[in-house]
Each structure stands twice: as structure tokens, then as C-alpha cells.
Design an enzyme around this catalytic site. Structure first.
Site, PDB file in Angstrom:
ATOM      1  N   SER A  62       0.804  -1.225   0.000  1.00  0.00           N
ATOM      2  CA  SER A  62       0.000   0.000   0.000  1.00  0.00           C
ATOM      3  C   SER A  62       0.834   1.270   0.000  1.00  0.00           C
ATOM      4  O   SER A  62       0.327   2.340  -0.349  1.00  0.00           O
ATOM      5  CB  SER A  62      -0.940   0.014   1.212  1.00  0.00           C
ATOM      6  OG  SER A  62      -0.210  -0.121   2.414  1.00  0.00           O
ATOM      7  N   ASP A 114      -3.727   7.745   7.665  1.00  0.00           N
ATOM      8  CA  ASP A 114      -4.629   6.886   8.430  1.00  0.00           C
ATOM      9  C   ASP A 114      -3.772   6.092   9.405  1.00  0.00           C
ATOM     10  O   ASP A 114      -2.704   6.544   9.802  1.00  0.00           O
ATOM     11  CB  ASP A 114      -5.475   6.010   7.502  1.00  0.00           C
ATOM     12  CG  ASP A 114      -4.626   5.190   6.536  1.00  0.00           C
ATOM     13  OD1 ASP A 114      -3.411   5.054   6.768  1.00  0.00           O
ATOM     14  OD2 ASP A 114      -5.175   4.677   5.550  1.00  0.00           O
ATOM     15  N   HIS A 125      -0.684   4.548   6.639  1.00  0.00           N
ATOM     16  CA  HIS A 125      -0.041   5.224   5.512  1.00  0.00           C
ATOM     17  C   HIS A 125       0.260   6.678   5.807  1.00  0.00           C
ATOM     18  O   HIS A 125      -0.411   7.316   6.617  1.00  0.00           O
ATOM     19  CB  HIS A 125      -0.950   5.121   4.284  1.00  0.00           C
ATOM     20  CG  HIS A 125      -1.490   3.746   4.075  1.00  0.00           C
ATOM     21  ND1 HIS A 125      -2.774   3.364   4.439  1.00  0.00           N
ATOM     22  CD2 HIS A 125      -0.902   2.634   3.573  1.00  0.00           C
ATOM     23  CE1 HIS A 125      -2.961   2.093   4.166  1.00  0.00           C
ATOM     24  NE2 HIS A 125      -1.836   1.620   3.636  1.00  0.00           N
TER      25      HIS A 125
END
Length: 390
Positions: free
Chosen positions: A42, A358, A361
Site C-alpha cells: 500500500s 490513516d 499510511h
């Protein structure tokens, strides 16, 4: 010949010659990368998981892209800044079939990806089935099928029928001149912890993880890849979701508030990754392999946030409740009831001064800060700029 002229000519000749000593190179010219192929999780996913398992919704992407753009941040990622720096468009996710153009590369990364294939489904574990070996298979597919498509396109042109997909595929000769970037490994560590493994057990499987990483690098090399840009993994012990969900004692928290045991495992992983990179340089003599220390930069940013204009470094910006503004029951983009009204969980207090977007990340601002430090080569081994990493 006059001595001064001799010296001048010698200096010019040195600048024009590649010097190979432990795989470092000096050259007056910069690289011309026609494409970038990215492998990762991610931290560099530009739409892979969204295409396969449902798009990351608002407020992701809202500040830079406007609508959600498949990225787990409010804006750009480090891989986006890499593409910008080498003069290429942002990478399309390989799994995204709608409107994608792979002329200048492709992104195989998906959120939740590991190097070693996980033993559970996405719904069971939260980790992506698109592990690094699957990403390699996707790359292998694009090498061969893209040329079939390009050749078919040329035949259609010659027959006067035309075609659409041919121009959106990379040229065959571009694969050997492309930049291959990697940012993966973080989830291999957290996967172990979330599977109730001890720190010793997680450390014990790191060599196997890196053996699988090494195999993929060698496979890409065998297909003609030569320029590799490899990020190490960051301080996972400073991430909100790790500190919130995994048990730690007060004595295991460092002076900055991070969980030290998890950071020590990340540092152990990085030390072994660096050894793996050195081995690859010996085994792949025509490769240029750059190891990039993003761990040091991320830890510095998180622990000296105020110095660099950031606030609340260990708290998620897009989150709700609890110590780290993270609640695994209601994540970023979820809905919560506040004063009798349904409210979107977003980032309403200045993402530009926050580090964690968040629970996992970084924000675009933090990503840009890190990129600006690595692009010149100061945190690389060998110490060469991105544009000379070929």
C-alpha cells in the site's frame, strides 16, 4: 602535450567512463528511463487493490486528485514523485482495466501485499493475495502479451483497420532500460505478529522472506531488467494500528512513543535485506541495484516532527477515537454518529501538517518530504541520485 591540458583531458575522460567498484558508477550523463515498473504494497499502490476488491473511497485522494485515485493517502505517494522525477506519467495499476496506459510502465503493487504468500484470505487476514510472486507473474505476463498486442496493432494498421490497445503497451526494447522499483516487506512483519507469532518467530522467517525476494529480482534480471531501486522497510513500531492492536508494555515504548520491539525487527529485516542486495550485486554483474534507507528518514520524521513543521506524529489524521485516533471498527472513510448525525471519518485538521494519513499510511506532505531526501542519493547505497541509478 601541456601538463595542464593533460590533466583537463584526464578529468573529462573520467567523467565519461562508468567506474564499476562494488556496483557503484560515476557518469556525467543521467539515465533515460522509458518506463518504471513498481512492485510493492500500500505504500506504493496506485489502484491495484481498489481495482480488484473495491475502490478506496473518500476522503482518499481528495486534496490532489479530487476523487479517489486508488491511493491510500489524500494525495501522492513516493512512487508518484519518482515518476515525476524521471519525467514519466503516474503509473497505472496493472489490475485496473479501465483507461490504463502501460506505455511508460505499470504498477503491480496492492495494499496489504507481502513478499511471502499469506496463508489466509484477504477477508480473514486483511492481507492481499497479490503477493510478490503474483506480481512477478503479472510482470512476466505484460512482457510477453504486450508484444503480441503491439504486433497485432501493427498488422491492423497495415490493413487499414487501426486499433486501440497497441499504443498503450511498452516497447520490447524498453524493458531492459526501465527502472524497477520495490517497496515491500512491511506486511511480512506485521502478518507474523497479527498471526500471534512471537518476535523470535517473526525474525526466524525473515531469511525465507528475503530468499523469495531475491528470486523475483533474479527473475526480472533474466528477463532483461537491469536497474533496481529498492526501499527498505519503515519503523512499523511507530504506526498507529500496530501500537493500538498489538500488546506492548511501558518498558517497550521508546522515548518518542514508538514500540521498540517491532522497530528492532524492522531494523533486523533491513540489515538482512542489505546483505541480500550485496549478494545480488555479485550474482547479477550487469545490474545496477540501489538500496534506499527510508527507515532512517521515516523514523527521523516521526521522532522530530516539530522540527520539520509537523504535529501529532503518532496519531492518524483520518481516523476516529482512541489514543492514536484509530479505531479498527471504524476506519478512514467510514461513518460515525456525532451529535445525532452520521459523519464521514475524515481528516479535518490539516493533513498538510500531519505525518500519518490513516493508521498505516503517510500523508502526501510526509511522502514528499521523504522523497526530497532520497532523490539525490544521500540515503542510498551506493550514494547516487535517482536519475543516475542505471
Amino acid at each position: 602535450m601541456e601538463p595542464r591540458l593533460k590533466i583537463l583531458l584526464s578529468l573529462i575522460a573520467f567523467a565519461l567512463v562508468f567506474v564499476d567498484a562494488g556496483r557503484w558508477k560515476v557518469s556525467a550523463a543521467t539515465c533515460e528511463f522509458p518506463a518504471v515498473f513498481n512492485f510493492g504494497d500500500s505504500n506504493s499502490d496506485t489502484g491495484g487493490l481498489s481495482a480488484a476488491f473495491g475502490r478506496a473511497g473518500p476522503p482518499a485522494g481528495e486534496t490532489y486528485f479530487g476523487p479517489p485515485a486508488g491511493r491510500y493517502s489524500y494525495g501522492r505517494l513516493i512512487i508518484d514523485f519518482i515518476a515525476e522525477a524521471v519525467g514519466l506519467p503516474y503509473l497505472c495499476a496493472f489490475l485496473d482495466a479501465l483507461g490504463s496506459n502501460f506505455t511508460h510502465g505499470a504498477n503491480f503493487a496492492t495494499a496489504g501485499s507481502t513478499i511471502r504468500p499469506p496463508n489466509a484470505t484477504l477477508s480473514q487476514s486483511g492481507f492481499s493475495p497479490i503477493s510478490l510472486n503474483v506480481q512477478w507473474n503479472e510482470f512476466h505476463d505484460i512482457i510477453h502479451r504486450s508484444q503480441i498486442i503491439r504486433n497485432r496493432y501493427q498488422l491492423l494498421l497495415m490493413s487499414g483497420e487501426g486499433g486501440f490497445f497497441g499504443p498503450s503497451m511498452p516497447k520490447e526494447e524498453d524493458f531492459s532500460r526501465s527502472l524497477y522499483t520495490f517497496d515491500i516487506g512491511q506486511n511480512d512483519l506485521t502478518y507474523g505478529y497479527f498471526s500471534n507469532m512471537s518476535t523470535d518467530e517473526v525474525r526466524a522467517y525473515v531469511p525465507d522472506v528475503l530468499d523469495q525476494f531475491k528470486t523475483v529480482i533474479k527473475n526480472i534480471y533474466d528477463q532483461g531488467g537491469r536497474s533496481f531501486w529498492i526501499h527498505n522497510t519503515g519503523p512499523v513500531g511507530c504506526l498507529p494500528y500496530v501500537m493500538d492492536r498489538l500488546p506492548i508494555t511501558a518498558g517497550q515504548v521508546d522515548e518518542y512513543g514508538c514500540a521498540d520491539p517491532f522497530n528492532q525487527v524492522a531494523k533486523y529485516f533491513n540489515s538482512k535485506l542489505k546483505i541480500t542486495v550485496h549478494q545480488l550485486r555479485q550474482e547479477l554483474p550487469k545490474a545496477s541495484i540501489t538500496y534506499v534507507d527510508v527507515y532512517s528518514l521515516k523514523y527521523t520524521l516521526l521522532t522530530k516532527a516539530n522540527k520539520f513543521g509537523f504535529v501529532q506524529p503518532l496519531k492518524a489524521c483520518c481516523g476516529h477515537g482512541r489514543k492514536y485516533n484509530y479505531n479498527m471498527q471504524v476506519g478512514c472513510g467510514g461513518m460515525v454518529r456525532v451529535d445525532g448525525k452520521e459523519v464521514l471519518v475524515g481528516c479535518y485538521k490539516g493533513p498538510s501538517v500531519k505525518i500519518n494519513w490513516d493508521e498505516v499510511h503517510f500523508t502526501e506532505t510526509a511522502n514528499k518530504w521523504i522523497f526530497d531526501k532520497i532523490v539525490g542519493g544521500a540515503f542510498s547505497d551506493p550514494s547516487i541520485p535517482l536519475k543516475m541509478a542505471c
